[in-house]
Design an enzyme around this catalytic site. Structure first.
Site, mmCIF file in Angstrom:
data_model
loop_
_atom_site.group_PDB
_atom_site.id
_atom_site.type_symbol
_atom_site.label_atom_id
_atom_site.label_comp_id
_atom_site.label_asym_id
_atom_site.label_seq_id
_atom_site.Cartn_x
_atom_site.Cartn_y
_atom_site.Cartn_z
ATOM 1 N N SER A 177 40.672 99.546 78.399
ATOM 2 C CA SER A 177 40.048 100.788 78.006
ATOM 3 C C SER A 177 40.695 101.127 76.398
ATOM 4 O O SER A 177 42.133 100.627 76.440
ATOM 5 C CB SER A 177 40.085 101.571 78.594
ATOM 6 O OG SER A 177 39.380 102.844 77.677
ATOM 7 N N PRO A 183 49.417 109.356 76.235
ATOM 8 C CA PRO A 183 49.736 109.499 77.606
ATOM 9 C C PRO A 183 49.480 110.612 78.203
ATOM 10 O O PRO A 183 49.093 111.600 77.084
ATOM 11 C CB PRO A 183 51.893 109.672 77.584
ATOM 12 C CG PRO A 183 52.236 109.132 76.007
ATOM 13 C CD PRO A 183 50.524 109.564 75.104
ATOM 14 N N LYS A 199 45.554 100.948 83.902
ATOM 15 C CA LYS A 199 44.928 99.876 82.674
ATOM 16 C C LYS A 199 46.035 98.811 81.318
ATOM 17 O O LYS A 199 45.360 97.605 81.319
ATOM 18 C CB LYS A 199 43.351 100.534 82.191
ATOM 19 C CG LYS A 199 42.319 101.105 82.831
ATOM 20 C CD LYS A 199 41.241 101.679 82.283
ATOM 21 C CE LYS A 199 40.130 101.946 82.910
ATOM 22 N NZ LYS A 199 39.433 100.732 83.516
#
Length: 312
Positions: A177, A183, A199
């Site tokens: 993604s 963050p 991910k």
């Protein structure tokens, strides 16, 4: 008279036989050169023989996974799928019996014991498994036990990569993604799963495994009802496409098309590249996937800040 006729006949025919033989040799040489040219064209055309490939898709019954499965099967590839539910496979996949004889395996990417058999003989692995948050009655989101991003998007990816390496898989394609440079983003806070963080860790696990890889990082995914090939595809790196240069969405069908074309291209053209993928609805598609992958590779190699974009 008979002798003179025979000598004359021989003196005329023998040269003709030599010319005929020479012509045969030239024709054979031309045919050989033509055949060699056809072979060279086939080798350099970028097309791959679908019969040489065995492609395994994890998350095959997902909304994007089903599109990829059906596209590749339609193109004649030998396709396998790891699914959680055979009933769901019968609903969305182009399979007949939808059992192991049809290449459908019930498994769990977080359980490595279910990955060994489906991986046998596989040449390409497409990882489309992913954690999915569920909505509670009070409007908040949560992940089921064992289905947190850490379980699926990191450890699950790592287990798939390990199984692929043991099985001798030649190429692993991972759909991750965009947004992994921010963050504690909104998606990270959703269900407190830190999905994009894990991910990104899944990407790192693949990139450090020593296997040829292709990592596609799409923007927001639009519904399956939107057809592929109607928008200009846009690639970039490190979330610089989020700076407002294009829309932050792409149809699932276009993502499926990119994965299909990554399988069809020569492996060296698509391996060891990692890129963001979005679309521009104001510009027409070009269909030039070779250029898309070339640009993705060039951006990976040449851009220090990932600030360039490529339209393909």
């Amino acid at each position: 008279t008979a002798t003179r006729t025979k000598k004359t006949y021989r003196s005329v025919v023998l040269p003709d036989e030599g010319v005929f033989a020479a012509n045969l040799i030239n024709m054979a040489r031309n045919y050989c050169m033509h055949a060699l040219l056809l072979v060279l064209i086939a080798l350099t055309s970028g097309a791959r023989a679908s019969g040489d490939e065995v492609v395994l898709i994890t998350g095959a019954t997902g909304r994007t996974g089903a599109l990829v499965y059906n596209l590749l099967k339609k193109d004649g590839y030998t396709i396998r799928g790891i699914v959680r539910s055979v009933d769901k496979a019968r609903e969305v996949l182009d399979c007949s019996s939808c059992d192991t004889g049809d290449g459908i395996y019930v498994g769990d990417v977080t359980d490595e014991t279910t990955l060994t058999t489906p991986m046998e003989g596989v040449t390409r692995l497409i990882i489309l498994s992913g954690s999915v948050p569920l909505k509670a009655d009070n409007g908040t989101y949560y992940f089921p036990p064992g289905g947190y991003p850490k379980d699926v998007d990191f450890n699950g990816v790592k287990k798939q990569v390990i199984a692929a390496k043991k099985a001798g898989v030649k190429h692993v394609l991972l759909v991750s993604s965009m947004g992994t440079t921010t963050p504690n983003s909104f998606l990270d806070r959703l269900g407190n799963g830190q999905a994009l963080f894990y991910k990104l860790n899944g990407e790192a696990a693949l990139m450090s495994a020593g296997l040829p890889f292709t990592i596609v990082k799409p923007a927001g995914l639009l519904g399956e009802e939107l057809p592929a090939g109607t928008r200009r595809l846009v690639i970039g790196h490190d979330d610089h496409l989020m700076d407002g240069v294009t829309s932050m969405a792409i149809p699932r069908a276009d993502v499926a098309d990119v994965l299909k074309e990554a399988i069809k291209q020569p492996m060296e053209a698509t391996q060891n590249i990692r890129f963001d993928l979005s679309s521009d609805p104001t510009r027409p598609a070009t269909g030039d996937f070779r250029k898309l992958f070339e640009d993705a590779g060039n951006l990976s190699a040449d851009d220090d800040d990932g600030s360039k974009i490529s339209l393909a």
